[in-house]
Design a protein around this motif. Structure first.
Motif, short mmCIF file in Angstrom:
data_model
loop_
_atom_site.label_atom_id
_atom_site.label_comp_id
_atom_site.label_asym_id
_atom_site.label_seq_id
_atom_site.Cartn_x
_atom_site.Cartn_y
_atom_site.Cartn_z
N VAL A 238 -18.98 -13.49 9.68
CA VAL A 238 -17.95 -13.87 8.91
C VAL A 238 -17.50 -12.71 8.04
N PHE A 239 -16.42 -12.56 7.89
CA PHE A 239 -15.84 -11.31 6.97
C PHE A 239 -14.86 -11.98 6.02
N HIS A 240 -14.92 -11.41 4.88
CA HIS A 240 -14.17 -11.87 3.77
C HIS A 240 -12.94 -10.98 3.54
N GLY A 241 -11.92 -11.79 2.90
CA GLY A 241 -10.92 -10.87 2.68
C GLY A 241 -9.72 -11.82 2.09
N ARG A 242 -8.37 -11.70 2.65
CA ARG A 242 -7.38 -12.22 1.84
C ARG A 242 -6.25 -12.48 3.07
N VAL A 243 -5.39 -13.36 2.72
CA VAL A 243 -4.28 -13.60 3.75
C VAL A 243 -2.91 -13.23 2.71
N GLU A 244 -1.93 -12.73 3.34
CA GLU A 244 -0.37 -12.44 2.53
C GLU A 244 0.40 -12.02 3.64
N ARG A 245 1.70 -12.62 3.54
CA ARG A 245 2.74 -11.95 4.17
C ARG A 245 2.66 -12.08 5.84
N GLY A 246 1.80 -13.08 6.24
CA GLY A 246 1.82 -13.08 7.96
C GLY A 246 0.82 -12.23 8.22
N LYS A 247 -0.23 -12.00 7.32
CA LYS A 247 -1.32 -10.93 7.62
C LYS A 247 -2.65 -11.29 7.04
N ALA A 248 -3.78 -11.11 7.99
CA ALA A 248 -4.94 -11.38 7.41
C ALA A 248 -5.82 -9.93 7.18
N VAL A 249 -6.22 -9.58 6.18
CA VAL A 249 -6.95 -8.33 5.96
C VAL A 249 -8.24 -8.40 5.26
N THR A 250 -9.07 -8.02 6.12
CA THR A 250 -10.71 -8.17 5.49
C THR A 250 -10.84 -6.97 4.63
N HIS A 251 -11.82 -7.23 3.56
CA HIS A 251 -12.13 -6.15 2.46
C HIS A 251 -12.51 -4.84 3.16
N SER A 252 -13.11 -5.21 4.66
CA SER A 252 -13.61 -3.97 5.28
C SER A 252 -12.43 -3.18 5.98
N GLY A 253 -11.21 -3.72 5.90
CA GLY A 253 -10.11 -2.95 5.91
C GLY A 253 -9.36 -3.28 7.38
N ALA A 264 4.02 -14.45 -0.35
CA ALA A 264 3.76 -12.90 -0.80
C ALA A 264 2.53 -13.00 -1.52
N GLU A 265 2.40 -14.24 -2.01
CA GLU A 265 1.00 -14.10 -3.01
C GLU A 265 -0.40 -14.19 -2.16
N ALA A 266 -1.26 -13.40 -2.42
CA ALA A 266 -2.52 -13.31 -1.58
C ALA A 266 -3.10 -14.28 -1.91
N GLN A 267 -4.05 -14.85 -0.77
CA GLN A 267 -5.09 -15.95 -1.17
C GLN A 267 -6.34 -15.57 -0.29
#
Lengths: 353, 275
Positions: A238-253, A264-267
């Motif tokens: 399990v990785f935690h992070g956010r989604v925005e603008r058609g991308k998923a980005v984990t906190h680990s980069g 555009a608003e991150a969730q």
């Protein structure tokens, strides 16, 4: 529809065992109720059997409302985890019990008992007592006893739970084969996802008194409805992070494409990756990846298990490689490599909890 | 043969030695003394002592009343055990303790209380005597007091077995189509049978030897309400020690034979257990 459960609820004191559960069991299917302990799966099975009475809702067999029928009038076969054989009766006596109490003539009982002894491959053991049989044999007797009166529904409560691994494996396959032969609508309870996948046509995943997902084993495994199902049905990272603008980005980069969310608003989101969905490379290429150090390699089994730790976030990652891929890479503990997910599932945290 | 001892308690020979020693001192020696004293009589004298009309009537009453009392206790004790295990109710612990009371109470007190309850002006007797039911100084009184004395045995042997009884067996029986009565007599009763028989044997044995309570409730009329232990005491009071022990020997031997038979029956009722 052989069994229809309509908004059934059941409480034991303050504990909510079932919370407004509805379920259909098609005729002739073999359905598994799968969930951790306390998920209400056994309670649901016992309500179908008439061993518990629902506080609310109704149970129907073949379009007939049987909510208030007692267990003896429901004509279901029930197999208990600990067999619940009658110790003072012979094997034949146990199998024939359901016919005897219903007043079936003796010669008819004897014929049916012999038929069932053949079916469970215990011919000639009819005069033994349960204490003289092994666990696997006892469970087969319990199954034959449940089938003797030709029930329209067969219910099994963790039927292989008390057996050792090898016998369990044999009995699972045997049950699957038996079901294909006799085609009786069956529901069985298990907490073992492997068992559910191997035996059942339909899997019902339950959690804290609610149904999380219903589907074939492939559907449930490949397209889990939520994070719980994904987590319960196998190992995950399990990785935690956010989604925005058609991308998923984990906190680990790590960054992967996620077309389902284009705002555009991150969730905030969680990303689930199964161990076998990771690839490991020695060098960074264009794909999303994390730099990680190999902690431990377990080379037994068909898939090689590699335990890594992300360099930046220090998160432990479990990956599984095929033997060929592992051979190509020739990995050793302590080396630093790049892990990249081939597939990422995105789930949004459930704020209602 | 040198074998390694892996049992929890060490010293089989030591523990068996103690067992045999204590059994000998506490049980076998007094019984042997009894037999020795009785054997001082000639065969004719022995027979003359044990087989008088009065003695025969006393044996019949002893064994008959004991049997009826122990048999009643099967139902009464079985019911009490059932209620104590299966139901929750206020004061359950107190009821549970009351069951043991007949063991603690001097049985003479029990006998006295029973006789005073059932006499014409007693609490129960004032209602029962006009109906023709004579509880005091009759055989009925003996049976009643023996039921009292033997009660704890059936309860205490059945209770733990019922406690361990797997409720799933009952559920299995009901899903297989049995009604409550069928479940009771085909599934529950056979499982309780060994404990019931053991409880019966204990209560029966206790009743055969019972003296203190019966002496107060029976009135001790020869041919009517005189039991064998009272006859023994009567012989002792005449200083006829040989005759007294002769009756005791007959009582002992008969009891032993009966207990062996009951034990055999109990073994039979457990024939399905792992052999």
């Amino acid at each position: 529809m052989s069994i229809l459960i309509r908004s059934v609820s059941k409480r034991f004191g303050n504990f909510v065992a079932l919370d407004n559960v509805s379920l259909e069991v098609p005729s002739g299917s073999l359905l598994a109720l799968l969930g951790p302990s306390g998920s209400g799966k056994t309670t649901l099975l016992r309500i179908i059997a008439g061993l518990e009475v629902a506080d609310q809702g109704s149970v129907l067999h073949h379009e007939q409302d049987i909510t208030h029928y007692s267990a003896r009038d429901r004509k279901v076969g029930f197999v208990f985890q600990h067999y619940a054989l009658f110790r003072h009766m012979t094997i034949a006596g146990n199998i024939g019990y359901g016919l005897r109490v219903r007043g079936v003539p003796k010669p008819e009982i004897a014929t049916r008992v012999n038929e069932l002894l053949r079916l469970i491959r215990l011919e000639g053991l009819g005069t033994r007592y349960p204490s003289q049989l092994s666990g696997g044999q006892r469970q087969r007797v319990a199954l034959a006893r449940a089938l003797a009166a030709k029930p329209s529904v067969l219910l099994l409560d963790e039927p292989f739970g008390a057996l050792d691994a090898k016998v369990r494996q044999e009995l699972r396959q045997w049950l699957r084969k038996l079901h294909d032969e006799i085609q009786v609508t069956s529901v069985f309870v298990t907490h073992d996802q492997e068992e559910a996948f191997e035996v059942a046509d339909q899997v019902v995943v339950m959690k804290t008194g609610k149904i999380e997902q219903v589907g074939t084993p492939a559907e449930v495994f490949e397209r889990p409805a939520n994070a719980f199902v994904m987590d319960f049905l196998g190992n995950v990272n399990v990785f935690h992070g956010r989604v925005e603008r058609g991308k998923a980005v984990t906190h680990s980069g790590m960054e992967v494409a996620y077309a389902d969310y284009t705002h555009a608003e991150a969730q905030d989101a969680e990303f689930y990756v199964r161990p076998h969905e990771f690839d490991i490379r020695r060098h960074k290429n264009g794909d999303a990846s994390l730099e990680a150090k190999i902690l431990h390699v377990n080379p037994t089994g068909p898939l090689i298990k590699v335990e890594l730790q992300a360099v930046a976030s220090e998160q432990v990652i479990n990956a599984e490689l095929t033997a060929e891929r592992f051979g190509e890479l020739n990995l050793k503990s302590g080396e630093t490599v790049f892990v990249s997910p081939r597939r990422v599932r995105v789930f949004f945290p459930d704020y209602s909890i | 043969m040198a074998s390694v001892n892996r049992r929890v308690l060490p010293g089989f020979s030591l523990s068996l030695g103690y067992t045999v020693f204590y059994l000998s001192v506490l049980v076998l020696l007094p019984i042997a003394a009894c037999f020795a004293k009785a054997s001082s009589l000639s065969l004719d004298a022995f027979w003359g002592a044990v087989w008088t009309a009065r003695a025969r009537s006393a044996y019949l009453l002893t064994f008959g009343a004991s049997f009826v009392a122990a048999f009643s206790n099967l139902f009464l004790g079985g019911l009490i055990a059932w209620v104590l295990v299966r139901y929750k109710f206020p004061g359950k612990r107190i009821v549970d303790s009351i069951v043991d009371l007949p063991l603690a109470l001097p049985t003479a007190v029990g006998g006295l209380v029973y006789s005073s309850l059932y006499v014409k002006r007693g609490w129960l007797g004032r209602f029962l005597v006009p109906l023709g039911i004579q509880g005091a100084y009759t055989r009925l009184g003996i049976v009643l007091v023996l039921v009292f004395v033997g009660l704890p045995f059936v309860v205490r042997t059945v209770q733990p077995v019922l406690q361990d009884f797997d409720p799933e067996s009952e559920e299995a029986s009901s899903t297989l189509g049995a009604n409550r009565w069928q479940t009771f007599y085909t599934v529950i009763l056979p499982a309780l049978l060994p404990a019931l028989i053991t409880g019966f044997a204990l209560a029966f044995a206790r009743c055969i030897g019972e003296y203190g309570s019966v002496v107060f409730v029976s009135g001790n009329m020869p041919f009517k309400t005189e039991i064998a232990p009272i006859l023994i005491v009567a012989r002792l009071e005449e200083f006829a020690y040989g005759e007294a022990t002769a009756i005791a020997v007959l009582l002992l031997t008969t009891s032993l034979v009966m207990l062996v038979l009951i034990n055999w029956l109990e073994r039979w009722s457990r024939r399905y257990e792992n052999r």
